[in-house]
Design an enzyme around this catalytic site. Structure first.
Site, PDB file in Angstrom:
ATOM      1  N   GLU A 141      45.386 -23.835  87.205  1.00  0.00           N
ATOM      2  CA  GLU A 141      45.731 -24.758  86.127  1.00  0.00           C
ATOM      3  C   GLU A 141      45.988 -24.020  84.814  1.00  0.00           C
ATOM      4  O   GLU A 141      45.648 -22.849  84.674  1.00  0.00           O
ATOM      5  CB  GLU A 141      44.615 -25.784  85.918  1.00  0.00           C
ATOM      6  CG  GLU A 141      43.196 -25.229  85.917  1.00  0.00           C
ATOM      7  CD  GLU A 141      42.911 -24.179  84.883  1.00  0.00           C
ATOM      8  OE1 GLU A 141      43.315 -24.373  83.712  1.00  0.00           O
ATOM      9  OE2 GLU A 141      42.294 -23.148  85.211  1.00  0.00           O
TER      10      GLU A 141
ATOM     11  N   GLU B 236      44.504 -20.253  85.874  1.00  0.00           N
ATOM     12  CA  GLU B 236      45.849 -19.987  86.408  1.00  0.00           C
ATOM     13  C   GLU B 236      45.888 -19.863  87.926  1.00  0.00           C
ATOM     14  O   GLU B 236      46.952 -19.624  88.493  1.00  0.00           O
ATOM     15  CB  GLU B 236      46.460 -18.705  85.797  1.00  0.00           C
ATOM     16  CG  GLU B 236      46.561 -18.674  84.300  1.00  0.00           C
ATOM     17  CD  GLU B 236      47.155 -17.368  83.772  1.00  0.00           C
ATOM     18  OE1 GLU B 236      47.588 -16.515  84.591  1.00  0.00           O
ATOM     19  OE2 GLU B 236      47.183 -17.189  82.551  1.00  0.00           O
TER      20      GLU B 236
END
Length: 344
Positions: free
Chosen positions: A168, A310
């Site tokens: 994310e 991420e």
């Protein structure tokens, strides 16, 4: 909205056959440790001894959070869309690690406060340009939450392969994740809140107070989806939907750090059988992640003091999963190697 059915992986006969295949490799019983556990888990998911990894992919969901208005982040909200641009330019850590591990990378705009336009490499599933400020009211409406979940499910159906990692990007999303953690585990807010992108000790105290006030304002909530709508982010909700659908399709899920685990926490409260399909990639250095993992009875694969997000931890865990597949598929048995099992 219909939640996809997730079948628990329990199968005593298959589990016994997998364990025999693992124990019959030329090694002392149990000597490959977590690799053996992973191989067995994959076999239970794929329902066979000849396990494999096909077209692994990582989904990175991006979204903005209205609660940033409360001063809970060390970075401005614009960093969300700027980092999405970095993903698209192949310049972020997740790009580097995905390339290194031969993993496809899909970047999803779940709700970024920016107009990217049509862009190669960006999957546009924007629900709205960021959530509302949950310190003032619910982060999203019931309809928006259902839309985000449904879009995540639809996206997962379109992803090929049998291993999916999740990550994310979203300034303010550690605040949302901490609030979700508190509401779904009853762990005190003070033990859920951390530095996020680099808050000072005073900043962490302020973030804690913002969450505590919001929790008091919203009061009791009837179910996990209501908790998600009240405190979550579009990227968290869409990720939870993609996780639910991926598990229903009998894929292995690689769960990254604090925010990604908060999405899994929501999904697990909705459909507990999803945990059979999860590998928890690492223990994040973000305060609260260890307690969140404990609430899920999860044992992380790696301890690297990561707190980037991420999907980086998911990418770094993939070679270990690949090693588990390789030993079960390629390692000699006692019979084929003419090695006496008695000496082991």
């Amino acid at each position: 909205m219909q939640i996809p059915h997730i079948t628990p992986t329990q199968d005593a006969e298959l589990a016994a056959r997998l364990q025999h295949a693992i124990d019959n490799k030329t090694k002392p019983v149990g000597s490959l440790g977590r690799l053996e556990t992973l191989a067995k888990q994959l076999g239970m998911i794929q329902q066979r001894i000849e396990i494999d990894i096909v077209d692994p992919a990582i989904l990175v969901f991006a979204g903005d959070h209205g609660v940033v208005a409360e001063g809970i982040s060390a970075y401005p909200q614009d960093v969300t869309w700027q980092m999405v641009e970095n993903f698209l330019a192949n310049g972020a850590a997740i790009n580097v690690f995905a390339r290194q591990t031969g993993c496809a990378l899909h970047v999803v705009d779940a709700g970024v406060n920016h107009d990217f336009g049509a862009r190669d490499g960006l999957i546009d599933r924007k629900v709205a340009p960021g959530t509302a400020n949950f310190a003032q009211g619910p982060a999203m409406s019931t309809e928006q939450c259902e839309q985000a979940l449904a879009r995540g499910m639809a996206l997962a159906r379109d992803v090929s392969g049998n291993v999916v990692g999740f990550g994310e990007m979203g300034i303010g999303n550690t605040t949302a994740a901490a609030a979700l953690m508190h509401k779904l585990t009853d762990v005190p807010v003070s033990e859920c809140v951390g530095a996020g992108t680099g808050l000072t000790p005073d900043g962490i105290v302020h973030k804690q107070k913002v969450i505590e006030a919001a929790v008091a304002k919203h009061g009791a909530l009837p179910d996990p989806q209501s908790v998600l709508a009240t405190f979550g982010g579009f990227e968290i909700a869409m990720m939870a939907g993609a996780m639910l659908q991926s598990a229903a399709m009998r894929k292995l899920l690689l769960i990254d750090g604090f925010i990604t685990t908060s999405a899994l926490l929501v999904a697990a409260r909705i459909a507990p059988a999803i945990l059979d399909y999860c590998v928890f990639a690492h223990a994040s250095n973000e305060s609260g992640h260890a307690r969140m993992l404990a609430a899920l009875n999860a044992k992380p694969l790696l301890q690297l003091d990561l707190r980037l997000g991420e999907g980086t931890g998911a990418a770094l865990s993939l070679p270990i999963v690949q090693a588990a597949v390789s030993f079960l598929r390629q390692m000699a048995t006692f019979e084929s190697a003419a090695v006496s099992q008695q000496c082991m």
